[in-house]
Design a protein around this motif. Structure first.
Motif, mmCIF file in Angstrom:
data_model
loop_
_atom_site.group_PDB
_atom_site.id
_atom_site.type_symbol
_atom_site.label_atom_id
_atom_site.label_comp_id
_atom_site.label_asym_id
_atom_site.label_seq_id
_atom_site.Cartn_x
_atom_site.Cartn_y
_atom_site.Cartn_z
ATOM 1 N N PRO A 1 0.821 -1.210 0.000
ATOM 2 C CA PRO A 1 0.000 0.000 0.000
ATOM 3 C C PRO A 1 0.859 1.266 0.000
ATOM 4 O O PRO A 1 0.536 2.257 0.658
ATOM 5 N N LEU A 2 1.975 1.229 -0.719
ATOM 6 C CA LEU A 2 2.917 2.343 -0.767
ATOM 7 C C LEU A 2 2.420 3.411 -1.739
ATOM 8 O O LEU A 2 1.474 3.181 -2.496
ATOM 9 N N PRO A 3 3.045 4.598 -1.757
ATOM 10 C CA PRO A 3 2.702 5.592 -2.776
ATOM 11 C C PRO A 3 2.863 5.016 -4.182
ATOM 12 O O PRO A 3 3.713 4.146 -4.422
ATOM 13 N N ALA A 4 2.057 5.499 -5.116
ATOM 14 C CA ALA A 4 1.999 4.913 -6.453
ATOM 15 C C ALA A 4 3.347 4.854 -7.149
ATOM 16 O O ALA A 4 3.650 3.898 -7.873
ATOM 17 N N SER A 5 4.186 5.871 -6.937
ATOM 18 C CA SER A 5 5.475 5.902 -7.620
ATOM 19 C C SER A 5 6.423 4.799 -7.156
ATOM 20 O O SER A 5 7.435 4.529 -7.795
ATOM 21 N N MET A 6 6.094 4.139 -6.045
ATOM 22 C CA MET A 6 6.945 3.086 -5.508
ATOM 23 C C MET A 6 6.423 1.680 -5.821
ATOM 24 O O MET A 6 7.090 0.685 -5.518
ATOM 25 N N HIS A 7 5.246 1.581 -6.408
ATOM 26 C CA HIS A 7 4.626 0.275 -6.595
ATOM 27 C C HIS A 7 5.459 -0.665 -7.458
ATOM 28 O O HIS A 7 5.734 -1.808 -7.080
ATOM 29 N N ALA A 8 5.831 -0.206 -8.658
ATOM 30 C CA ALA A 8 6.504 -1.102 -9.591
ATOM 31 C C ALA A 8 7.848 -1.581 -9.049
ATOM 32 O O ALA A 8 8.198 -2.761 -9.181
ATOM 33 N N ALA A 9 8.609 -0.671 -8.427
ATOM 34 C CA ALA A 9 9.931 -1.050 -7.927
ATOM 35 C C ALA A 9 9.837 -2.102 -6.830
ATOM 36 O O ALA A 9 10.556 -3.107 -6.836
ATOM 37 N N TRP A 10 8.925 -1.900 -5.887
ATOM 38 C CA TRP A 10 8.826 -2.845 -4.775
ATOM 39 C C TRP A 10 8.102 -4.120 -5.171
ATOM 40 O O TRP A 10 8.417 -5.207 -4.657
ATOM 41 N N ALA A 11 7.160 -4.037 -6.110
ATOM 42 C CA ALA A 11 6.539 -5.264 -6.614
ATOM 43 C C ALA A 11 7.578 -6.116 -7.326
ATOM 44 O O ALA A 11 7.627 -7.345 -7.150
ATOM 45 N N GLY A 12 8.437 -5.480 -8.113
ATOM 46 C CA GLY A 12 9.500 -6.219 -8.789
ATOM 47 C C GLY A 12 10.468 -6.848 -7.805
ATOM 48 O O GLY A 12 10.888 -8.002 -7.967
ATOM 49 N N ALA A 13 10.837 -6.090 -6.764
ATOM 50 C CA ALA A 13 11.748 -6.631 -5.760
ATOM 51 C C ALA A 13 11.131 -7.838 -5.062
ATOM 52 O O ALA A 13 11.799 -8.845 -4.799
ATOM 53 N N ALA A 14 9.835 -7.761 -4.754
ATOM 54 C CA ALA A 14 9.166 -8.875 -4.081
ATOM 55 C C ALA A 14 9.090 -10.101 -4.976
ATOM 56 O O ALA A 14 9.330 -11.235 -4.527
ATOM 57 N N LEU A 15 8.764 -9.900 -6.253
ATOM 58 C CA LEU A 15 8.700 -11.026 -7.175
ATOM 59 C C LEU A 15 10.061 -11.681 -7.339
ATOM 60 O O LEU A 15 10.177 -12.920 -7.363
ATOM 61 N N ARG A 16 11.108 -10.879 -7.425
ATOM 62 C CA ARG A 16 12.456 -11.460 -7.547
ATOM 63 C C ARG A 16 12.855 -12.203 -6.287
ATOM 64 O O ARG A 16 13.690 -13.118 -6.333
ATOM 65 N N ALA A 17 12.257 -11.821 -5.166
ATOM 66 C CA ALA A 17 12.532 -12.524 -3.910
ATOM 67 C C ALA A 17 11.664 -13.772 -3.751
ATOM 68 O O ALA A 17 11.741 -14.450 -2.729
ATOM 69 N N GLY A 18 10.821 -14.047 -4.740
ATOM 70 C CA GLY A 18 9.993 -15.244 -4.685
ATOM 71 C C GLY A 18 8.698 -15.074 -3.933
ATOM 72 O O GLY A 18 8.082 -16.069 -3.517
ATOM 73 N N LYS A 19 8.233 -13.838 -3.767
ATOM 74 C CA LYS A 19 7.000 -13.575 -3.030
ATOM 75 C C LYS A 19 5.860 -13.245 -3.995
ATOM 76 O O LYS A 19 6.038 -12.525 -4.976
ATOM 77 N N HIS A 20 4.679 -13.765 -3.693
ATOM 78 C CA HIS A 20 3.479 -13.334 -4.392
ATOM 79 C C HIS A 20 3.178 -11.891 -4.000
ATOM 80 O O HIS A 20 3.549 -11.447 -2.906
ATOM 81 N N VAL A 21 2.482 -11.166 -4.879
ATOM 82 C CA VAL A 21 2.309 -9.726 -4.666
ATOM 83 C C VAL A 21 0.857 -9.307 -4.840
ATOM 84 O O VAL A 21 0.215 -9.609 -5.853
ATOM 85 N N LEU A 22 0.353 -8.592 -3.838
ATOM 86 C CA LEU A 22 -0.901 -7.847 -3.921
ATOM 87 C C LEU A 22 -0.510 -6.380 -3.832
ATOM 88 O O LEU A 22 -0.015 -5.922 -2.793
ATOM 89 N N VAL A 23 -0.706 -5.635 -4.909
ATOM 90 C CA VAL A 23 -0.217 -4.257 -4.959
ATOM 91 C C VAL A 23 -1.389 -3.317 -5.196
ATOM 92 O O VAL A 23 -2.288 -3.604 -5.980
ATOM 93 N N GLU A 24 -1.382 -2.194 -4.487
ATOM 94 C CA GLU A 24 -2.428 -1.197 -4.690
ATOM 95 C C GLU A 24 -2.342 -0.624 -6.105
ATOM 96 O O GLU A 24 -1.295 -0.657 -6.752
ATOM 97 N N LYS A 25 -3.447 -0.083 -6.557
ATOM 98 C CA LYS A 25 -3.495 0.518 -7.891
ATOM 99 C C LYS A 25 -2.837 1.900 -7.854
ATOM 100 O O LYS A 25 -2.824 2.558 -6.812
#
Length: 343
Positions: A73-97
């Motif tokens: 639930p981070l600010p929108a400008s941070m969504h893609a970077a942290w979603a990518g980091a989580a996916l590379r770490a092997g985590k499923h991702v639920l990201v705010e719009k």
């Protein structure tokens, strides 16, 4: 029954505290195992409330084997970077719009999720409310004849100037915060392959604002179908869409953010006669949590709407000169690790 999905919440935004954390806590499908915040006191407070551990670094839960998934639930400008980091770490991702602020970033995230067999879900709650399925059944049954036009609007009153919606570096602005809703409703109506195309857009930014506070977009749904979308951050509250057909029209009020106890009433007008169609209350936040847990367990592929929506949002922002566009995520807060798994 499968064990609950163990989720870490990266960020303590007001929406997460008000809607998503209570929905996680009420679900048998999800267990909150960690809350991360740049504010250690805030993280500790929420961790106590939900019986989990606190982290003062967003990256820490990504290295934890006891974490299956993350909610962002981070600010929108941070969504893609942290979603990518989580996916590379092997985590499923639920990201705010919005999941990403460019079509290229959305495509990259979806490809990464597919390649790793991980769920990537954009948290747009209204799509999980049963009222919209009822609308589509009425349309499919010919209640309004041949579909001719679609209009949708989501507007809210002005918030304090400190709100992140007014900060361009955080991905603020009416388009990214509210324009997502009517656009996603249009995509759900028509599909995303190829989906509607942008015809034109307008935006307004007052001299005292650093971001757009209102906008409209006109899309071509093909075969003469027009879709008109409106959104704004400096308005009276409006949350609605209308489908116009050759023999009638169907309107949904409280379309995007109805509370769980709200009993929807569809307005169907045919031959000058207005009929109210009552529907049962539904909990779209609870439904969204259940759907995410299912996506994790089945390792569902990312919905195509994630990429198409990002492409159209980017196109709208580029065609509206008043819109401030943040093309790439700002380095706000802790920087996500470039490769947290080392692979």
């Amino acid at each position: 029954m499968s064990r609950p999905v163990r989720i870490a919440v990266l960020g303590t935004a007001e929406f997460a505290r008000r809607r998503m954390l209570p929905a996680f806590a009420a679900s048998a499908d999800i267990t909150v195992v960690a809350v991360a915040s740049r504010d250690p006191a805030r993280a500790a407070e929420l961790a106590r409330e939900y019986g989990c551990r606190a982290a003062d670094d967003y990256a820490e839960p990504l290295a934890d084997d006891d974490v299956d998934a993350v909610y962002l639930p981070l600010p929108a400008s941070m969504h893609a970077a942290w979603a990518g980091a989580a996916l590379r770490a092997g985590k499923h991702v639920l990201v705010e719009k919005p999941a990403a602020m460019s079509g290229a970033d959305a495509a990259e995230l979806c490809a990464l999720a597919r390649s790793r067999g991980l769920a990537l879900v954009e948290n747009i709650l209204f799509v999980h409310h049963s009222q919209h399925r009822a609308v589509m059944r009425h349309v499919a049954d010919g209640a309004i004849g041949r579909l001719q036009a679609f209009e949708a609007a989501f507007t809210v009153p002005r918030r304090p100037a400190s709100d992140i919606r007014y900060h361009p570096a955080l991905g603020g602005g009416a388009l990214w915060d509210l324009g997502v809703y009517p656009l996603r409703a249009a995509l759900d109506l028509l599909g995303s392959d190829p989906g509607p195309r942008l015809v034109g857009a307008t935006a307004r930014r007052d001299p005292s604002d650093a971001v757009d506070t209102a906008g409209t977009a006109l899309l071509d749904g093909g075969d003469g179908l027009a879709l008109q979308l409106g959104y704004g951050l400096d308005h009276t509250y409006r949350s609605t869409y209308t489908l116009w057909g050759s023999t009638g029209r169907l309107t949904v009020d409280r379309a995007f953010t109805p509370p769980a106890d709200h009993e929807p009433v569809l307005q169907l007008e045919r031959a000058g006669v207005l009929t109210h169609l009552s529907l049962p209350a539904d909990d779209q936040a609870g439904n969204a949590v259940t759907a995410f847990a299912h996506a994790v367990r089945t390792r569902a592929r990312p919905a195509p709407e994630i990429q198409r929506q990002a492409e159209l949002l980017e196109a709208i922002s580029l065609s509206s000169p008043a819109v401030h566009r943040t093309a790439r995520p700002e380095r706000t807060g802790r920087t996500p690790p470039a490769n947290p798994t080392g692979s």
